[in-house]
Each structure stands twice: as C-alpha cells, then as structure tokens.
Design a protein around this motif. Structure first.
Motif, mmCIF file in Angstrom:
data_model
loop_
_atom_site.group_PDB
_atom_site.id
_atom_site.type_symbol
_atom_site.label_atom_id
_atom_site.label_comp_id
_atom_site.label_asym_id
_atom_site.label_seq_id
_atom_site.Cartn_x
_atom_site.Cartn_y
_atom_site.Cartn_z
ATOM 1 N N ASP A 110 0.855 -1.183 0.000
ATOM 2 C CA ASP A 110 0.000 0.000 0.000
ATOM 3 C C ASP A 110 0.890 1.232 0.000
ATOM 4 O O ASP A 110 1.722 1.405 0.896
ATOM 5 N N TYR A 111 0.714 2.067 -1.015
ATOM 6 C CA TYR A 111 1.507 3.290 -1.142
ATOM 7 C C TYR A 111 0.642 4.497 -0.817
ATOM 8 O O TYR A 111 -0.423 4.688 -1.417
ATOM 9 N N ALA A 112 1.101 5.288 0.143
ATOM 10 C CA ALA A 112 0.488 6.593 0.415
ATOM 11 C C ALA A 112 1.356 7.629 -0.284
ATOM 12 O O ALA A 112 2.524 7.825 0.071
ATOM 13 N N VAL A 113 0.799 8.254 -1.304
ATOM 14 C CA VAL A 113 1.565 9.140 -2.176
ATOM 15 C C VAL A 113 1.066 10.573 -2.025
ATOM 16 O O VAL A 113 -0.116 10.846 -2.255
ATOM 17 N N LEU A 114 1.956 11.467 -1.603
ATOM 18 C CA LEU A 114 1.626 12.887 -1.556
ATOM 19 C C LEU A 114 1.926 13.460 -2.930
ATOM 20 O O LEU A 114 3.084 13.589 -3.336
ATOM 21 N N ASP A 115 0.884 13.789 -3.670
ATOM 22 C CA ASP A 115 1.009 14.186 -5.069
ATOM 23 C C ASP A 115 0.288 15.504 -5.286
ATOM 24 O O ASP A 115 -0.947 15.562 -5.210
ATOM 25 N N ASP A 116 1.053 16.573 -5.522
ATOM 26 C CA ASP A 116 0.478 17.886 -5.819
ATOM 27 C C ASP A 116 -0.494 18.324 -4.726
ATOM 28 O O ASP A 116 -1.607 18.786 -4.997
ATOM 29 N N GLY A 117 -0.088 18.137 -3.492
ATOM 30 C CA GLY A 117 -0.890 18.559 -2.359
ATOM 31 C C GLY A 117 -2.039 17.636 -2.008
ATOM 32 O O GLY A 117 -2.860 17.952 -1.145
ATOM 33 N N ARG A 118 -2.104 16.478 -2.656
ATOM 34 C CA ARG A 118 -3.193 15.540 -2.405
ATOM 35 C C ARG A 118 -2.619 14.171 -2.055
ATOM 36 O O ARG A 118 -1.717 13.687 -2.735
ATOM 37 N N MET A 119 -3.114 13.560 -0.985
ATOM 38 C CA MET A 119 -2.642 12.242 -0.590
ATOM 39 C C MET A 119 -3.465 11.177 -1.304
ATOM 40 O O MET A 119 -4.695 11.168 -1.217
ATOM 41 N N ARG A 120 -2.793 10.309 -2.033
ATOM 42 C CA ARG A 120 -3.452 9.238 -2.781
ATOM 43 C C ARG A 120 -3.009 7.890 -2.238
ATOM 44 O O ARG A 120 -1.901 7.740 -1.714
ATOM 45 N N HIS A 121 -3.875 6.899 -2.413
ATOM 46 C CA HIS A 121 -3.602 5.542 -1.926
ATOM 47 C C HIS A 121 -3.620 4.574 -3.098
ATOM 48 O O HIS A 121 -4.595 4.510 -3.852
ATOM 49 N N VAL A 122 -2.509 3.850 -3.269
ATOM 50 C CA VAL A 122 -2.402 2.866 -4.329
ATOM 51 C C VAL A 122 -2.046 1.521 -3.709
ATOM 52 O O VAL A 122 -1.137 1.440 -2.872
ATOM 53 N N ARG A 123 -2.749 0.474 -4.102
ATOM 54 C CA ARG A 123 -2.464 -0.875 -3.593
ATOM 55 C C ARG A 123 -2.059 -1.781 -4.749
ATOM 56 O O ARG A 123 -2.721 -1.808 -5.784
ATOM 57 N N VAL A 124 -0.975 -2.509 -4.556
ATOM 58 C CA VAL A 124 -0.503 -3.465 -5.549
ATOM 59 C C VAL A 124 -0.389 -4.827 -4.863
ATOM 60 O O VAL A 124 0.180 -4.941 -3.774
ATOM 61 N N SER A 125 -0.940 -5.848 -5.494
ATOM 62 C CA SER A 125 -0.930 -7.191 -4.947
ATOM 63 C C SER A 125 0.120 -8.047 -5.655
ATOM 64 O O SER A 125 0.303 -7.942 -6.873
ATOM 65 N N PHE A 126 0.805 -8.873 -4.882
ATOM 66 C CA PHE A 126 1.853 -9.737 -5.409
ATOM 67 C C PHE A 126 1.661 -11.164 -4.889
ATOM 68 O O PHE A 126 1.039 -11.377 -3.852
ATOM 69 N N ARG A 127 2.228 -12.131 -5.591
ATOM 70 C CA ARG A 127 2.284 -13.509 -5.100
ATOM 71 C C ARG A 127 3.747 -13.914 -4.953
ATOM 72 O O ARG A 127 4.507 -13.869 -5.904
#
Length: 254
Positions: free
Chosen positions: A192-209
């Motif tokens: 789970d990535y919490a990304v501060l992007d241009d003044g906005r916090m975004r959440h990206v999730r990547v799943s792996f095996r």
C-alpha cells in the motif's frame, strides 16, 4: 482538519494514475547492475532480440537498447508505454500492449533470445496459475537455447524483514510511504503506497504472489525450461542466507 485533501479510495492502477511521476518516485537504484547482468546474459545464448515483460517506462529496456541490442516490450499500460516512447531513444523499442501471461502471437513464437522481467514484475501476477501461464508463454517465445531471467523476493527474507511501513527513497520530488503486508494464507503480499502528489494524498495498492525458488523451478520445468543459475541479485553475487532477493536464469533447451 487535515492540511491537505485526502483520497481514501484505493486506486486500482498505479500505472494509469502516476505514469508521468513513476520515474521520479520509483527509479530503482539497481538499474545499472540489472542492465549489465542482462547485457552479459544476452551474449550467452543465440542471437536475437530481447523481450521485457512489463517494460513500463523503459527503465531497463532503454539502456539495453542504447548498447546496440534489439529490445522489445510487452506491457498492459498504455500510459507507461507512452512515457517510454517519449524518452530519448524510445522509438527504437517496440512495445506490444497486452497481458504477458497470455500465449504469444504466432509471429512471436520462437522469436526471442532473451526474455526477462525485472523489479518484481513477475510477482505482480498474483496467482499460481497466472505465473504458470507466464512461464509457459515465455518458453514459447524463446528460441532454442534462449534464456529467461526474473527476480523475486526470498519468502523467508520477506517475512522477517520485508514487511511494515517505511518511506520510499524517492530521487525526485514528492513523498511516498509504503506499507507491505504479508498474507500467508493466500501466499500473497500487498504493498500500500500513500503518495503525496500535488498537495493531495493518494492511496495505491498493488498485490503480489510470492513463491519459493523450488516452486518457481517446478513451474519452469512444467513449461519446458531448465535452471541455468541463481544469484543473490542483479549484481551477480552468490545467493546466500543473508540474501533478500534472487535472480533466476532458465534456458529453453536446444
């Protein structure tokens, strides 16, 4: 009150959301060793083009192409591919948009001298069946004597020191926090990535095996590939108990 807007939704595709900032945030420090390893590996097999599975923005493909190698890519993201083609030398790398676990087109069967996946890309296929199909597809794409190379976490290292929350060392602007969570019942982990992007916090999730080297060898054997060697990373150092990753190299027997 929060000092900046916060988007609590989980974004499904980092490739579509952040293609234009991906290199700033996630440019890997091992690019030079990865390129050197693959360039040397390309000399060991038959002549022919190279294929990167998950070519992304061209972090590895473009330096390889600059060495005079013919490099092609296979990637699911048009946004990432557009970034690759916009870079100097990008027009020299032909990229096919598609699923790299799918069977190859007839024209690509037996075409490549080296197929590779770097940066944990292979593990983004988060089921055993998808990984099995990818290895079978890669084997069909290879010329006799051709090589397949991919990197992956060692599960023991992932479990003992690869989880938790930590900042991502980003060479460009921005701030990224990664939380990696292990799911042993599914043999998966999520980042789970919490990304501060241009003044906005975004959440990206990547799943792996994740998988053991032994399981990978078995899936490769089912695809008609044999293990050539395994190292402790793209530097080529020997695999050791202290290693956190491995690079496995397979051959399609002549």
């Amino acid at each position: 009150m929060s000092a900046f807007p916060y988007d609590t939704s989980v974004q499904s595709s980092y490739a579509s959301l952040f293609a234009d900032r991906y290199d700033d945030w996630f440019a890997a420090s091992n690019t030079e060793s990865t390129v050197g390893f693959l360039a040397a590996l390309a000399k060991e097999g038959p002549p022919g083009p190279l294929l990167e599975l998950g070519s992304g923005t061209g972090r590895v493909a473009l330096p390889l192409a600059s060495l005079g190698l013919t490099v092609e890519g296979l990637d699911a993201s048009p946004e990432m591919t557009a970034r690759l083609h916009a870079k100097p030398g990008g027009s020299a790398v032909r990229v096919t948009l598609g699923d790299f676990s799918a069977p190859p087109r007839p024209a690509d069967t037996g075409r490549y001298a080296l197929v590779y996946a770097a940066g944990g890309t292979f593990a983004e296929l988060d089921t055993q069946d998808a990984q099995r199909r990818c290895l079978a597809s890669a084997a069909q794409r290879l010329r006799p004597g051709g090589r397949l190379a991919l990197d992956a976490h060692l599960p023991e290292a992932l479990a003992t020191r690869g989880t938790g929350t930590q900042p991502v060392d980003t060479p460009g602007e921005g701030f990224v926090l990664r939380t990696r969570t292990l799911h042993p019942a599914r043999q998966q982990y999520t980042s789970d990535y919490a990304v501060l992007d241009d003044g906005r916090m975004r959440h990206v999730r990547v799943s792996f095996r994740y998988f053991t080297p032994g399981e990978l060898d078995l899936l490769a054997e089912l695809a008609g590939l044999r293990l050539v060697r395994r190292t402790g990373g793209w530097s080529g150092r020997p695999l050791a108990d202290s290693s956190s990753h491995h690079v496995s190299v397979y051959e399609r027997p002549a």
